[in-house]
Enzyme design. Structure first.
Site, PDB file in Angstrom:
ATOM      1  N   GLU A  38      -3.787   7.046  -4.738  1.00 41.43           N
ATOM      2  CA  GLU A  38      -4.179   6.341  -6.072  1.00 41.43           C
ATOM      3  C   GLU A  38      -5.698   6.997  -6.366  1.00 41.43           C
ATOM      4  OE1 GLU A  38      -4.187   2.126  -5.783  1.00 41.43           O
ATOM      5  OE2 GLU A  38      -2.250   2.275  -5.181  1.00 41.43           O
ATOM      6  N   HIS A  81      -1.363  -0.546  -9.743  1.00 38.84           N
ATOM      7  CA  HIS A  81      -1.932  -1.406  -8.862  1.00 38.84           C
ATOM      8  C   HIS A  81      -2.268  -2.500  -9.419  1.00 38.84           C
ATOM      9  CE1 HIS A  81      -4.045  -1.542  -4.762  1.00 38.84           C
ATOM     10  NE2 HIS A  81      -3.766  -2.695  -5.033  1.00 38.84           N
ATOM     11  N   ARG A 140       0.848  -1.211  -0.118  1.00 39.43           N
ATOM     12  CA  ARG A 140      -0.011  -0.008   0.231  1.00 39.43           C
ATOM     13  C   ARG A 140       0.906   1.193   0.102  1.00 39.43           C
ATOM     14  NH1 ARG A 140      -3.473  -2.748  -1.424  1.00 39.43           N
ATOM     15  NH2 ARG A 140      -5.565  -3.262  -0.530  1.00 39.43           N
TER      16      ARG A 140
HETATM   17  C1  8YV Z   1      -6.835  -5.917  -5.201  1.00 40.59           C
HETATM   18  C2  8YV Z   1      -4.892  -5.614  -3.274  1.00 40.59           C
HETATM   19  O1  8YV Z   1      -6.603  -5.644  -6.556  1.00 40.59           O
HETATM   20  O2  8YV Z   1      -6.217  -7.220  -2.538  1.00 40.59           O
HETATM   21  C3  8YV Z   1      -5.588  -6.256  -2.217  1.00 40.59           C
HETATM   22  O3  8YV Z   1      -5.256  -5.988  -1.008  1.00 40.59           O
HETATM   23  O4  8YV Z   1      -4.346  -4.648  -3.049  1.00 40.59           O
HETATM   24  C4  8YV Z   1      -5.175  -5.893  -4.630  1.00 40.59           C
HETATM   25  O5  8YV Z   1      -4.319  -6.801  -5.261  1.00 40.59           O
HETATM   26  C5  8YV Z   1      -7.540  -4.935  -4.739  1.00 40.59           C
HETATM   27  O6  8YV Z   1      -7.370  -4.611  -3.301  1.00 40.59           O
HETATM   28  C6  8YV Z   1      -8.985  -5.247  -4.831  1.00 40.59           C
HETATM   29  O7  8YV Z   1      -9.920  -4.576  -4.077  1.00 40.59           O
END
Ligand code: 8YV
Length: 328
Positions: A272, A290, A243
């Site tokens: 983002e 992402h 993150r």
């Molecule tokens: C997802 C991610 O695409 O799962 C997670 O925490 O960061 C990503 O890989 C995204 O969050 C889907 O909501």
């Protein structure tokens, strides 16, 4: 949960097979045009739904949850990270939260490894040069990057994804170091040939590459602060597929600009989808939108997890992927 089919509101477009199954199982409201929901649309959704299926692009904070109707009993997140959901408020209101761990581990680890290779070996720079039509041909000192083999990788956050990166890294000749809230079981540590650093500061000062794999929580916000980034050696690289909020992005950018760090590979950003123009202007960074877990397989597996979590909950059982506020 009412005896009739629960009303499930899905905030974004999911793979077709998942949406089809969702409609067979539940009274489902889909988002066909896939535009992220506005705050007022989210409020309307939580006011009506029995189950909300959000993603990372939805901010489910206290002001949204305070408008939740009495029916909202489950937030079945499509994604592993839940930092966009106010877990404490959800718990206060008796709303269960689930996520989709495990199924995106290997894909995210692949993306981290790809960035660990791409930045020191200048992959994106080389690709841009070829496409620009300005490549004048091979030369002995042309496009020199830095060797991966034999270097030290420091992993911050040694959960599922961190460990999956460690397994890959060994194949590329990197020695694996890690910092984690808890030390791994000695057997796993041995299998990964990983060295534990209780002190993050000390680990940072000795690594060639840092890869971030901890969740974003109040405790990890700006874990890589300006002060900690200064501990890194100028030849070090930073990779982030976790993150954006875990790194002080402005401080990182300033150091990259001044050559106080060798480069960065970022799949996630603090604000983002906005990206700091100063980062975009740098050559020694690889910037991705992402997409760490963006494989067809992961998205279907994530959707299946969401379906199982909702069905288990609707049948009166405790879903396996329940997120506990105490996990923070
Ligand atoms: C997802 C991610 O695409 O799962 C997670 O925490 O960061 C990503 O890989 C995204 O969050 C889907 O909501």
């Amino acid at each position: 949960m009412p005896a009739k089919k629960p009303l499930v509101v899905v905030t974004r477009k999911l793979p077709d097979v998942i949406e089809t199954r969702m409609m067979e199982l539940f009274d489902t409201r889909l988002n066909h045009d896939d535009r992220p929901m506005s705050k007022s649309a989210l409020i309307e959704a939580v006011a009506q739904a029995d189950v909300l299926v959000p993603t990372v692009t939805d901010r489910i904070d206290a002001s949204v949850l305070s408008q939740a109707g009495p029916n909202l009993r489950l937030i079945a997140n499509f994604g592993a990270g839940v930092d966009h959901i106010d877990l404490a408020t959800a718990r206060e209101r008796g709303i269960t939260v689930t996520n989709t761990p495990d199924v995106l581990t290997e894909d995210t680890a692949d993306m981290a490894m790809a960035l660990i290779l791409a930045v020191p070996r200048r992959l994106a720079e080389g690709e841009r040069l070829v496409r620009s039509g300005k490549w004048a041909g091979w030369g002995p000192t042309f496009m020199m990057g830095r060797r991966i083999w034999g270097k030290r990788l420091g992993i911050i956050g040694m959960g599922r994804i961190g460990q999956a990166v460690a397994r890959r890294a060994r194949g590329f000749g990197l020695s694996v170091h890690y910092h984690n809230r808890r030390r791994l079981h000695p057997e796993i540590e041995q299998e990964l040939e990983a060295t534990y650093w209780e002190s993050l500061d000390q680990m940072l000062a000795r690594m060639d590459v840092i890869s971030i794999h901890c969740p974003h929580t109040p405790a990890t916000y700006h874990l890589l602060s300006a002060r900690r980034l200064q501990l890194l050696q100028p030849h070090a690289y930073v990779v982030n597929t976790a993150r954006g909020e875990v790194i002080d992005e402005n401080a990182l950018t300033r150091m990259l600009q001044k050559g106080e760090l060798a480069g960065a590979g970022l799949d996630v950003f603090e604000h983002e989808p906005a990206i700091n123009q100063k980062l975009l202007d740098l050559d020694n960074v690889v910037l991705l939108p992402h997409m760490g877990s963006a494989t067809l397989e992961a998205r279907i597996d994530m959707g299946e997890k969401v379906l199982i979590n909702i069905k288990t909950f609707a049948d009166g059982h405790s879903p396996r992927d329940r997120v506990l506020a105490s996990m923070l």
